[in-house]
Scaffold this active site. Sequence first.
Site, PDB file in Angstrom:
ATOM      1  N   CYS A   9       0.866  -1.183   0.000  1.00  9.56           N
ATOM      2  CA  CYS A   9       0.000   0.000   0.000  1.00  9.56           C
ATOM      3  C   CYS A   9       0.901   1.231   0.000  1.00  9.56           C
ATOM      4  CB  CYS A   9      -0.984  -0.020   1.175  1.00  9.56           C
ATOM      5  SG  CYS A   9      -0.234  -0.020   2.810  1.00  9.56           S
ATOM      6  N   ARG A  15      -3.330  -0.698   5.408  1.00 11.71           N
ATOM      7  CA  ARG A  15      -3.913  -1.770   4.598  1.00 11.71           C
ATOM      8  C   ARG A  15      -3.004  -2.984   4.431  1.00 11.71           C
ATOM      9  NH1 ARG A  15      -5.273   2.173  -0.256  1.00 11.71           N
ATOM     10  NH2 ARG A  15      -3.373   3.095   0.652  1.00 11.71           N
ATOM     11  N   ASP A 122      -8.140   3.955   0.966  1.00 12.18           N
ATOM     12  CA  ASP A 122      -7.154   4.356   1.978  1.00 12.18           C
ATOM     13  C   ASP A 122      -7.916   4.807   3.229  1.00 12.18           C
ATOM     14  OD1 ASP A 122      -5.308   5.603   3.565  1.00 12.18           O
ATOM     15  OD2 ASP A 122      -4.387   6.753   1.941  1.00 12.18           O
TER      16      ASP A 122
END
Length: 155
Positions: A9, A15, A122
């Site tokens: 990420c 994440r 996000d």
Amino acid sequence: MKIKVLMVCLGNICRSPLAEGILQTKTDPKHIFVDSAGTAGYHVGKKPDIRSIEVAKKHNINIEGQRCRKFTKEDFIAFDFIYAMDMSNYNNILSLGPSEEDAKKVRLLLNEVDLGINEVPDPYYDADEGFEKVFSLIDTACTEIANRLNQEHIA
Ligand code: 4NP
């Protein structure tokens, strides 16, 4: 030979640490090595975001031991599959200029499943619910990936 999977990420604190922890719980470490990295270096050396640690804990996954690292060009050599959480990460990875062969290793995580979206949003600026949603998306994709890896790569 072990199959090596890298989850990527931006920050490697929200994440991809979840993706690393989730896929690890669905696969056998004797056969499959899972790691994660970020395309940005803002948080190198840090633990995952407390909100990711907490949502993982709720699902009985411990990701507290992970430490943030930056994605490097060597990762194209070291890993067999590189999963980006969103298109921006995907483009950042490919901007490092892998060979044609290595570029084929890079995929969007959610393209492995049919959930109607192809990017893990996000959650950094979200409330805690954002992390639950992210967990669920990643978990669904990782179930599919684990089933396939376990079938195809483990005799
Ligand atoms: P991640 O989330 O890419 O899922 O780890 C982010 C973490 C940190 C920042 C952005 C996104 N940041 O700007 O510091």
